[in-house]
Every structure is written in structure tokens, then in C-alpha cells.
Write a protein that holds these residues in place. Structure first.
Motif, short mmCIF file in Angstrom:
data_model
loop_
_atom_site.label_atom_id
_atom_site.label_comp_id
_atom_site.label_asym_id
_atom_site.label_seq_id
_atom_site.Cartn_x
_atom_site.Cartn_y
_atom_site.Cartn_z
N MET A 105 0.81 -1.22 0.00
CA MET A 105 0.00 0.00 0.00
C MET A 105 0.84 1.27 0.00
N PHE A 106 1.92 1.26 0.79
CA PHE A 106 2.60 2.52 1.10
C PHE A 106 4.04 2.63 0.62
N SER A 107 4.65 1.55 0.13
CA SER A 107 6.05 1.64 -0.25
C SER A 107 6.22 1.45 -1.76
N GLU A 108 7.41 1.79 -2.23
CA GLU A 108 7.74 1.58 -3.63
C GLU A 108 8.84 0.52 -3.76
N MET A 109 8.92 -0.35 -2.77
CA MET A 109 9.92 -1.42 -2.79
C MET A 109 9.65 -2.39 -3.94
N SER A 110 10.71 -3.02 -4.41
CA SER A 110 10.56 -4.11 -5.37
C SER A 110 10.03 -5.34 -4.65
N ARG A 111 9.60 -6.32 -5.42
CA ARG A 111 9.08 -7.55 -4.81
C ARG A 111 10.12 -8.21 -3.91
N SER A 112 11.36 -8.30 -4.38
CA SER A 112 12.40 -8.95 -3.59
C SER A 112 12.69 -8.16 -2.31
N GLU A 113 12.64 -6.85 -2.38
CA GLU A 113 12.85 -6.03 -1.19
C GLU A 113 11.75 -6.24 -0.16
N LYS A 114 10.52 -6.39 -0.64
CA LYS A 114 9.41 -6.64 0.28
C LYS A 114 9.57 -7.99 0.97
N VAL A 115 9.98 -8.99 0.23
CA VAL A 115 10.18 -10.31 0.83
C VAL A 115 11.33 -10.26 1.84
N ASP A 116 12.40 -9.56 1.48
CA ASP A 116 13.52 -9.41 2.42
C ASP A 116 13.07 -8.73 3.71
N ARG A 117 12.23 -7.72 3.56
CA ARG A 117 11.74 -7.00 4.74
C ARG A 117 10.84 -7.92 5.58
N ALA A 118 10.01 -8.70 4.93
CA ALA A 118 9.16 -9.65 5.66
C ALA A 118 10.01 -10.65 6.42
N ASN A 119 11.06 -11.15 5.77
CA ASN A 119 11.94 -12.10 6.44
C ASN A 119 12.62 -11.48 7.65
N TYR A 120 13.06 -10.23 7.51
CA TYR A 120 13.69 -9.55 8.65
C TYR A 120 12.70 -9.40 9.81
N CYS A 121 11.48 -8.98 9.49
CA CYS A 121 10.47 -8.77 10.54
C CYS A 121 10.13 -10.08 11.23
N LEU A 122 10.07 -11.16 10.47
CA LEU A 122 9.80 -12.46 11.07
C LEU A 122 10.95 -12.90 11.98
#
Length: 250
Positions: A105-122
Motif C-alpha cells: 500500500m505505502f512503499s515503492e519497494m521491489s518484490r524482492s525487497e518486500k520479501v527481504d523485509r518480511a523475512n527480517y520482521c519475522l
């Protein structure tokens, strides 16, 4: 910093909030406590824009959030992370998809960046590798942690948490409190928690706002709360023998 000034909110003839004033500082955990119907969750929802107060202001770092239109609020909303009482995960989405949802909704991250961020948060909530599970496959405590992971996915400046320990066993509740404390320190965010859990009050309450019948009845730290002579607050916090014993230790 978040400041609320003279907040009033009614639902029909029920005047839920009656002129609430408070300041919530960055890097600290602020707890809103009070009995059922005292206005805790209503105040939280006014602060994040889910309810519109009839009177008063909610100010984020000098900006009057209550006077902003939808478009003007977007930059502040991007800085808000929220954990709802029931975690509010999307049942049809995997854990990873739930965490990525705010980024979509709010970021302009690439798909891989979003997955990386999800992995970090997990990893931060000790759920690494659970990406492909669905909410139905998670315990109550795991759902809370996924909700926290989603709340921090945007590296929030403001973190709102509604009853994080409801329905959890004492050991898991302590782990959730410790996680909230760690994340507040890591992000130096302004953390506001609505809770009934007196262990949280005594453990992580840098600032405590006690509401009684829709009014601010007391404010202070968890060290100060043990020495208050406010009858309504004492009756609420130290009702059980265990909490009475804890008061003596302070």
C-alpha cells in the motif's frame, strides 16, 4: 511525540471521552489503562484516525492530525504501525503476505525487497521460516507476533498496540511485553499500548495514563503508581493479592 488535547468523543448519548489531555514521548512505552468502558480503546482509535473526536486535537510532532483531510494524513499514516486486539490478520493470506500488505500500500519497494523485509520482521519476532503458513495454522501467541511483524514492516515512528496480551498464557504475555520493549528501543518509536494486564503495567510502563469514567484520573510511571493514594487507581491496579504483594516490593 504525540499529544492529545481536550479530546471529547460521544456515541449517541454516551459521552465516552471527557476532555482527555496527555503526551506520549518517543522511545518510551505509554500504557493506557482503566476499567471496561473507561474509553481506552476509543482514545486509541481517535489517535490513529479511526474515530473523529467531536472536540480536541491529536498532534503528531506539531502537526494537527485531527484537522487533516485524507490525503494530508497519508505521510503520518505511513509512519504508524498498529497491532489490533485480535491481530486482524487476513485469513486468506499467508504470514508473508500479511506482513507485506502495508508495503504494497505505502512503499515503492521491489518484490524482492518486500520479501527481504518480511523475512527480517519475522526474524525480529522469532518466527523465521514461517512465511507460508496461514493464520489458521498459528497459535494465539504466534498470531500476535505476526501482527507485530506487520506493524513494524514500515519501520514505524509510532506504534499502537491494543490489548496485546489478551487470551495469552502468562509466559507468552511476558515474551510479547519484552518484544514490544525491544522494538520501542530499536526504533525509538512512540509506543502506545492499551492493556488490562497489570504485569505489563508494572513491567514496561514508562508512562501510564489511567482513565476513569471517560476522564484522565491519574498519570505517572510504574514506580509512581505503587505509591499513589488515588483510591480508584489502587482499586483497579492492586485488586488481586498478587498485585498487592507486588506493590510492597516497589
Amino acid at each position: 511525540m504525540i499529544e492529545v488535547q481536550n479530546i471529547h468523543k460521544s456515541f449517541g448519548d454516551n459521552h465516552v471521552l471527557r476532555g482527555i489531555d496527555a503526551k506520549f514521548e518517543p522511545g518510551k512505552i505509554s500504557l493506557i489503562i482503566g476499567g471496561s468502558g473507561s474509553g481506552k480503546s476509543t482514545l486509541l482509535k481517535c489517535m490513529v484516525g479511526l474515530h473523529a473526536p467531536e472536540q480536541g486535537k491529536v498532534i503528531y510532532n506539531g502537526e494537527d492530525f485531527t484537522r487533516m483531510d485524507f490525503e494530508a494524513r497519508i505521510p503520518i499514516r505511513k509512519e504508524i504501525g498498529m497491532l489490533f486486539q485480535n491481530s486482524a490478520l487476513f485469513d486468506s493470506m499467508t504470514v508473508e503476505q500479511n506482513i507485506i500488505f502495508p508495503l504494497e500500500m505505502f512503499s515503492e519497494m521491489s518484490r524482492s525487497e518486500k520479501v527481504d523485509r518480511a523475512n527480517y520482521c519475522l526474524e525480529r519476532v522469532n518466527l523465521a521460516g514461517r512465511n507460508k503458513l496461514y493464520p489458521a495454522e498459528l497459535s494465539g501467541g504466534m498470531k500476535k507476533r505476526v501482527g507485530i511483524a506487520r506493524a513494524i514492516s514500515m519501520s514505524p515512528k509510532y506504534l499502537f498496540v491494543d490489548e496485546p496480551n489478551s487470551g495469552l498464557d502468562p509466559e507468552t504475555a511476558i515474551l510479547i511485553d519484552e518484544l514490544i520493549s525491544e522494538l520501542t528501543d530499536e526504533y525509538q518509536c512512540t509506543t502506545v499500548v492499551v492493556t488490562h494486564d497489570m504485569n505489563s503495567v508494572m513491567g514496561i510502563g514508562d508512562y501510564i495514563l489511567f482513565l476513569y469514567k471517560g476522564q484522565k484520573w491519574w498519570e505517572g510511571s510504574n514506580k509512581e503508581i505503587a505509591h499513589t493514594d488515588v483510591e480508584e487507581l489502587n482499586n483497579f491496579v492492586f485488586a488481586s493479592p498478587f498485585m498487592k504483594a507486588a506493590k510492597e516490593r516497589f
